[in-house]
Design a protein around this motif. Structure first.
Motif, PDB file in Angstrom:
ATOM      1  N   ASP A  19      42.495  31.300  41.006  1.00 23.65           N
ATOM      2  CA  ASP A  19      42.490  32.265  39.904  1.00 23.65           C
ATOM      3  C   ASP A  19      43.885  32.846  39.679  1.00 23.65           C
ATOM      4  N   LEU A  20      44.574  33.166  40.773  1.00 28.73           N
ATOM      5  CA  LEU A  20      45.933  33.711  40.657  1.00 28.73           C
ATOM      6  C   LEU A  20      46.861  32.682  40.018  1.00 28.73           C
ATOM      7  N   LYS A  22      46.172  30.291  37.942  1.00 32.24           N
ATOM      8  CA  LYS A  22      45.887  30.144  36.507  1.00 32.24           C
ATOM      9  C   LYS A  22      46.515  31.283  35.708  1.00 32.24           C
ATOM     10  N   LYS A  23      46.376  32.513  36.225  1.00 34.53           N
ATOM     11  CA  LYS A  23      46.948  33.675  35.532  1.00 34.53           C
ATOM     12  C   LYS A  23      48.473  33.570  35.484  1.00 34.53           C
ATOM     13  N   ARG A  24      49.049  33.205  36.610  1.00 31.38           N
ATOM     14  CA  ARG A  24      50.513  33.121  36.669  1.00 31.38           C
ATOM     15  C   ARG A  24      51.047  32.017  35.764  1.00 31.38           C
ATOM     16  N   TRP A  25      50.331  30.910  35.681  1.00 30.24           N
ATOM     17  CA  TRP A  25      50.839  29.799  34.883  1.00 30.24           C
ATOM     18  C   TRP A  25      50.850  30.124  33.390  1.00 30.24           C
ATOM     19  N   HIS A  68      48.716  39.352  31.878  1.00 22.88           N
ATOM     20  CA  HIS A  68      47.527  38.590  32.271  1.00 22.88           C
ATOM     21  C   HIS A  68      46.969  39.010  33.629  1.00 22.88           C
ATOM     22  N   ASP A  69      47.654  39.963  34.273  1.00 20.71           N
ATOM     23  CA  ASP A  69      47.174  40.457  35.567  1.00 20.71           C
ATOM     24  C   ASP A  69      47.748  41.851  35.784  1.00 20.71           C
ATOM     25  N   ALA A  70      46.921  42.865  35.538  1.00 14.70           N
ATOM     26  CA  ALA A  70      47.389  44.251  35.663  1.00 14.70           C
ATOM     27  C   ALA A  70      47.841  44.571  37.083  1.00 14.70           C
ATOM     28  N   ALA A  71      47.385  43.770  38.053  1.00 10.47           N
ATOM     29  CA  ALA A  71      47.753  44.024  39.452  1.00 10.47           C
ATOM     30  C   ALA A  71      48.975  43.216  39.882  1.00 10.47           C
TER      31      ALA A  71
END
Length: 369
Positions: A19-20, A22-25, A68-71
């Protein structure tokens, strides 16, 4: 997503989940697109990857991933370096179409800037953990150079027999037409056939012009090598001694007319260096920089852009020497380059690095790519 993206995380001892990744890409792709129209952001991405100090705001880079990732951990330097490296790889891969199609000019230009800035900065900063990423960028850069110089050939038969027959038939119908309405179909067909010919001519002429440009450049370089002397300094290479690596690097860059230049640029420089007695003998950086004349230094330093000096240590040395003299530039250079002026380099390596820096500055200055 690049097949090695997860492995690049592991190079810096970060274990990612699917999941991480995918968000990073998604962020990698967005930032890759963003730097195509922003040279400063492109150069800053290289700094992030190399772990160099910030020169322009990195908020755009961070925002591409935070979106794409608030964290998203904004203080994790190692992850940021991996992400910046992935952007550089993606930037270069996007411009080396293997199917032979031509990339957009801004895509190729961004790739050249990213690749040459990364290669130039390796003299100052190089992390063994991320060498795999660096290597992929540089391999991709060489493929771009090879594709850019690929000859397209010229087919003189741009007017095929089918098109010729279509035009002839259309003209005959126009001649035999009895009223205006009857003219529409043959005139339309005739114009379509003519437009097809014009497009074919344009494509063929573009290919021929590119081939001639490559051939002219290569001919000029070969005559330069055979001349066995400096065009700028008007002296034989053998008489210039330690000035040869720097002078030859900039002269070859000036002769380079097709983006990255010939794939054998390093071999050409080595051929020139073979004219000197000190071939292969390592010398301190300050020896090479001080060996060229004051006039040469001032002329070439004027072409250097300040915004990339932290990524181009040899040009930084040249720039500082132009502002001072042979004895006082070293202190500023050492304080701002991460290198010692006494660092010894083989002339071949010095010349290659200086050449890449010169190509980078030419690309930055060339808004039309």
């Amino acid at each position: 997503m690049h097949k090695n993206f997860g492995e690049w995380y592991r190079l810096v001892s970060i274990e990612p989940d699917e999941d991480l990744l995918k968000k990073r890409w998604v962020g990698v792709e967005e930032w890759t697109t963003a730097i195509r129209g922003d040279d400063d952001a492109n150069l800053e991405t290289v700094r992030i990857f190399q772990g160099l100090p910030e020169k322009v705001s990195r908020e755009g880079f961070l925002g591409a991933f935070r979106k794409h990732d608030a964290a998203f951990p904004q203080r994790n330097e190692l992850e940021q370096r991996v992400l910046a490296g992935a952007v550089l790889v993606e930037c270069v891969l996007a411009a080396k179409d293997e199917d032979g199609t031509e990339s957009e000019a801004d895509v190729v230009r961004a790739a050249v800037i990213a690749g040459t800035a990364l290669e130039a900065s390796r003299l100052r900063a190089s992390d063994a953990r991320l060498q795999e990423v660096t290597a992929e960028v540089l391999v991709g850069l060489h493929k771009i150079a090879r594709r850019q110089r690929k000859r397209s050939g010229f087919n003189p038969v741009v007017l095929g027999s089918t098109t010729e027959e279509a035009i002839t038939k259309a003209v005959e119908q126009v001649i035999n037409a009895g009223d205006h309405n009857a003219l529409r179909a043959p005139v339309g067909a005739g114009f379509q056939a003519i437009l097809k010919v014009l497009r074919s001519c344009g494509t063929a002429l573009e290919g021929a012009a590119h081939d001639l440009r490559c051939s002219d450049e290569e001919t000029n370089i070969l005559w330069w090598i055979e001349g066995r002397s400096s065009r700028d300094l008007k002296q034989s290479w053998i008489s210039l001694k330690d000035a040869v690596p720097l002078a030859a690097a900039w002269e070859l860059a000036d002769l380079t007319d097709v983006a990255l230049g010939p794939q054998d640029a390093s071999a050409f420089l080595e051929r020139v260096l073979s004219e000197t007695k000190g071939k292969g003998k390592e010398q301190p950086i300050e020896v090479y920089v001080n060996a060229v004349s004051d006039d040469w230094v001032k002329t070439h330093a004027a072409r250097i852009e300040e915004r990339a000096l932290d990524l181009t240590p040899l040009s930084l040395a040249l720039s500082q020497r132009a502002k001072s003299n042979t004895k006082s530039w070293q202190q500023y250079f050492e304080a701002n380059s991460g290198l010692k002026a006494s660092t010894s380099l083989a002339p071949e390596r010095f010349a290659r690095s200086a050449y890449i820096e010169a190509v980078l500055f030419r690309t930055l200055a060339d808004s039309e790519a």
